[in-house]
Design a protein around this motif. Sequence first.
Motif, PDB file in Angstrom:
ATOM      1  N   LEU A 125     -16.867 -20.093  -7.870  1.00  0.00           N
ATOM      2  CA  LEU A 125     -15.998 -20.321  -9.027  1.00  0.00           C
ATOM      3  C   LEU A 125     -16.770 -20.438 -10.336  1.00  0.00           C
ATOM      4  CD1 LEU A 125     -13.756 -23.065  -7.405  1.00  0.00           C
ATOM      5  CD2 LEU A 125     -13.112 -20.671  -7.783  1.00  0.00           C
ATOM      6  N   ARG A 126     -18.007 -20.904 -10.247  1.00  0.00           N
ATOM      7  CA  ARG A 126     -18.811 -21.244 -11.425  1.00  0.00           C
ATOM      8  C   ARG A 126     -18.895 -20.119 -12.443  1.00  0.00           C
ATOM      9  NH1 ARG A 126     -23.841 -22.756  -9.178  1.00  0.00           N
ATOM     10  NH2 ARG A 126     -22.841 -24.712  -8.681  1.00  0.00           N
ATOM     11  N   ARG A 127     -18.624 -20.463 -13.690  1.00  0.00           N
ATOM     12  CA  ARG A 127     -18.676 -19.569 -14.852  1.00  0.00           C
ATOM     13  C   ARG A 127     -17.695 -18.397 -14.758  1.00  0.00           C
ATOM     14  NH1 ARG A 127     -23.893 -21.323 -14.246  1.00  0.00           N
ATOM     15  NH2 ARG A 127     -24.705 -19.541 -13.140  1.00  0.00           N
ATOM     16  N   ARG A 128     -16.726 -18.470 -13.855  1.00  0.00           N
ATOM     17  CA  ARG A 128     -15.703 -17.424 -13.735  1.00  0.00           C
ATOM     18  C   ARG A 128     -14.292 -17.982 -13.851  1.00  0.00           C
ATOM     19  NH1 ARG A 128     -19.287 -16.208  -9.385  1.00  0.00           N
ATOM     20  NH2 ARG A 128     -20.396 -14.261  -9.777  1.00  0.00           N
ATOM     21  N   PHE A 129     -14.071 -19.157 -13.231  1.00  0.00           N
ATOM     22  CA  PHE A 129     -12.714 -19.693 -13.091  1.00  0.00           C
ATOM     23  C   PHE A 129     -12.673 -21.181 -13.418  1.00  0.00           C
ATOM     24  CE2 PHE A 129     -13.299 -16.341  -9.891  1.00  0.00           C
ATOM     25  CZ  PHE A 129     -12.271 -15.486 -10.219  1.00  0.00           C
ATOM     26  N   VAL A 130     -11.481 -21.630 -13.816  1.00  0.00           N
ATOM     27  CA  VAL A 130     -11.154 -23.053 -13.857  1.00  0.00           C
ATOM     28  C   VAL A 130      -9.935 -23.223 -12.957  1.00  0.00           C
ATOM     29  CG1 VAL A 130     -12.141 -23.574 -16.111  1.00  0.00           C
ATOM     30  CG2 VAL A 130      -9.780 -22.800 -15.957  1.00  0.00           C
ATOM     31  N   VAL A 131      -9.807 -24.409 -12.388  1.00  0.00           N
ATOM     32  CA  VAL A 131      -8.747 -24.655 -11.407  1.00  0.00           C
ATOM     33  C   VAL A 131      -7.668 -25.532 -12.006  1.00  0.00           C
ATOM     34  CG1 VAL A 131      -8.235 -25.558  -9.105  1.00  0.00           C
ATOM     35  CG2 VAL A 131     -10.476 -24.513  -9.558  1.00  0.00           C
ATOM     36  N   ASP A 132      -6.415 -25.065 -11.899  1.00  0.00           N
ATOM     37  CA  ASP A 132      -5.240 -25.864 -12.252  1.00  0.00           C
ATOM     38  C   ASP A 132      -4.683 -26.355 -10.923  1.00  0.00           C
ATOM     39  OD1 ASP A 132      -2.730 -26.897 -12.790  1.00  0.00           O
ATOM     40  OD2 ASP A 132      -2.258 -25.383 -14.288  1.00  0.00           O
ATOM     41  N   SER A 133      -5.016 -27.602 -10.571  1.00  0.00           N
ATOM     42  CA  SER A 133      -4.653 -28.130  -9.254  1.00  0.00           C
ATOM     43  C   SER A 133      -3.158 -28.377  -9.080  1.00  0.00           C
ATOM     44  CB  SER A 133      -5.426 -29.426  -8.980  1.00  0.00           C
ATOM     45  OG  SER A 133      -5.093 -30.399  -9.940  1.00  0.00           O
ATOM     46  N   GLY A 134      -2.385 -28.258 -10.147  1.00  0.00           N
ATOM     47  CA  GLY A 134      -0.940 -28.458 -10.064  1.00  0.00           C
ATOM     48  C   GLY A 134      -0.168 -27.192  -9.741  1.00  0.00           C
ATOM     49  N   HIS A 135      -0.864 -26.056  -9.584  1.00  0.00           N
ATOM     50  CA  HIS A 135      -0.189 -24.783  -9.340  1.00  0.00           C
ATOM     51  C   HIS A 135      -0.871 -23.993  -8.228  1.00  0.00           C
ATOM     52  CE1 HIS A 135       1.336 -25.809 -13.328  1.00  0.00           C
ATOM     53  NE2 HIS A 135       2.397 -25.122 -12.960  1.00  0.00           N
ATOM     54  N   SER A 136      -0.135 -23.030  -7.706  1.00  0.00           N
ATOM     55  CA  SER A 136      -0.627 -22.156  -6.646  1.00  0.00           C
ATOM     56  C   SER A 136      -0.368 -20.712  -7.016  1.00  0.00           C
ATOM     57  CB  SER A 136       0.129 -22.426  -5.331  1.00  0.00           C
ATOM     58  OG  SER A 136      -0.040 -23.760  -4.931  1.00  0.00           O
ATOM     59  N   TRP A 137      -1.157 -19.829  -6.429  1.00  0.00           N
ATOM     60  CA  TRP A 137      -0.937 -18.380  -6.503  1.00  0.00           C
ATOM     61  C   TRP A 137      -0.966 -17.828  -7.933  1.00  0.00           C
ATOM     62  CZ3 TRP A 137      -1.872 -18.453  -1.709  1.00  0.00           C
ATOM     63  CH2 TRP A 137      -1.133 -19.173  -0.781  1.00  0.00           C
ATOM     64  N   LEU A 138      -1.705 -18.437  -8.847  1.00  0.00           N
ATOM     65  CA  LEU A 138      -1.737 -17.984 -10.244  1.00  0.00           C
ATOM     66  C   LEU A 138      -2.365 -16.599 -10.388  1.00  0.00           C
ATOM     67  CD1 LEU A 138      -2.717 -21.284 -12.089  1.00  0.00           C
ATOM     68  CD2 LEU A 138      -0.440 -20.258 -11.836  1.00  0.00           C
ATOM     69  N   GLN A 139      -3.285 -16.237  -9.475  1.00  0.00           N
ATOM     70  CA  GLN A 139      -3.933 -14.928  -9.513  1.00  0.00           C
ATOM     71  C   GLN A 139      -3.519 -14.067  -8.313  1.00  0.00           C
ATOM     72  OE1 GLN A 139      -5.848 -13.851 -12.094  1.00  0.00           O
ATOM     73  NE2 GLN A 139      -5.207 -15.780 -13.015  1.00  0.00           N
ATOM     74  N   SER A 140      -2.455 -14.458  -7.652  1.00  0.00           N
ATOM     75  CA  SER A 140      -2.015 -13.788  -6.426  1.00  0.00           C
ATOM     76  C   SER A 140      -0.694 -13.080  -6.671  1.00  0.00           C
ATOM     77  CB  SER A 140      -1.864 -14.802  -5.290  1.00  0.00           C
ATOM     78  OG  SER A 140      -3.076 -15.487  -5.085  1.00  0.00           O
ATOM     79  N   GLU A 141      -0.781 -11.817  -7.015  1.00  0.00           N
ATOM     80  CA  GLU A 141       0.412 -11.027  -7.299  1.00  0.00           C
ATOM     81  C   GLU A 141       1.381 -11.092  -6.121  1.00  0.00           C
ATOM     82  OE1 GLU A 141       0.876  -6.531  -8.503  1.00  0.00           O
ATOM     83  OE2 GLU A 141      -0.729  -7.534  -9.621  1.00  0.00           O
ATOM     84  N   GLY A 142       2.640 -11.321  -6.410  1.00  0.00           N
ATOM     85  CA  GLY A 142       3.650 -11.355  -5.356  1.00  0.00           C
ATOM     86  C   GLY A 142       3.842 -12.722  -4.722  1.00  0.00           C
ATOM     87  N   PHE A 143       3.104 -13.729  -5.204  1.00  0.00           N
ATOM     88  CA  PHE A 143       3.238 -15.077  -4.658  1.00  0.00           C
ATOM     89  C   PHE A 143       3.525 -16.037  -5.795  1.00  0.00           C
ATOM     90  CE2 PHE A 143       0.693 -12.786  -1.666  1.00  0.00           C
ATOM     91  CZ  PHE A 143       1.269 -13.130  -0.457  1.00  0.00           C
ATOM     92  N   ALA A 144       4.740 -16.020  -6.270  1.00  0.00           N
ATOM     93  CA  ALA A 144       5.117 -16.829  -7.433  1.00  0.00           C
ATOM     94  C   ALA A 144       5.060 -18.314  -7.096  1.00  0.00           C
ATOM     95  CB  ALA A 144       6.517 -16.448  -7.894  1.00  0.00           C
TER      96      ALA A 144
END
Length: 151
Positions: A125-144
């Motif tokens: 994850l380092r230097r690429r992503f930050v995590v929003d622990s209150g949500h799921s599937w934010l980068q997963s197309e088709g998984f709202a």
Amino acid sequence: MSTARPLTVVGWRERVSLPDLGLAGIPAKIDTGARTSSLHAEVLDDFSRDGQRFVRFAVDWGGERHFCEAVHVDIRGITSSMGERQRRFVIKTPLRIGKATFRAEISLADRSQMQFPMLIGRTALRRRFVVDSGHSWLQSEGFADKGPSRR
């Protein structure tokens, strides 16, 4: 003044792919408490080919068994979530999360008792992503996401 690029936001769980292994849509838990990423796999064989060390393994998820081979970069002592020290094969392979694809080190582990067949650790994850622990599937197309997770 910083010229850092903005980081992509991921949820606490995402669908990821390991394209060189032919694996797509793997449900993964995003875990900043874990250093190393891991994949549920049964190691079948380790062998040499053309002077390189390989590992052959089986990945079971989605009701199917997938057979994979990868160059293994190391065998490491890794502490499991239960506090046990385990010796695991570590591979380095492209990992895709959303639109980002990058090479990641992944340990092969028995995750049969875990909810997710894959765990993405903080090194990936380092230097690429930050995590929003209150949500799921934010980068997963088709998984709202239906809002904050109750799990």
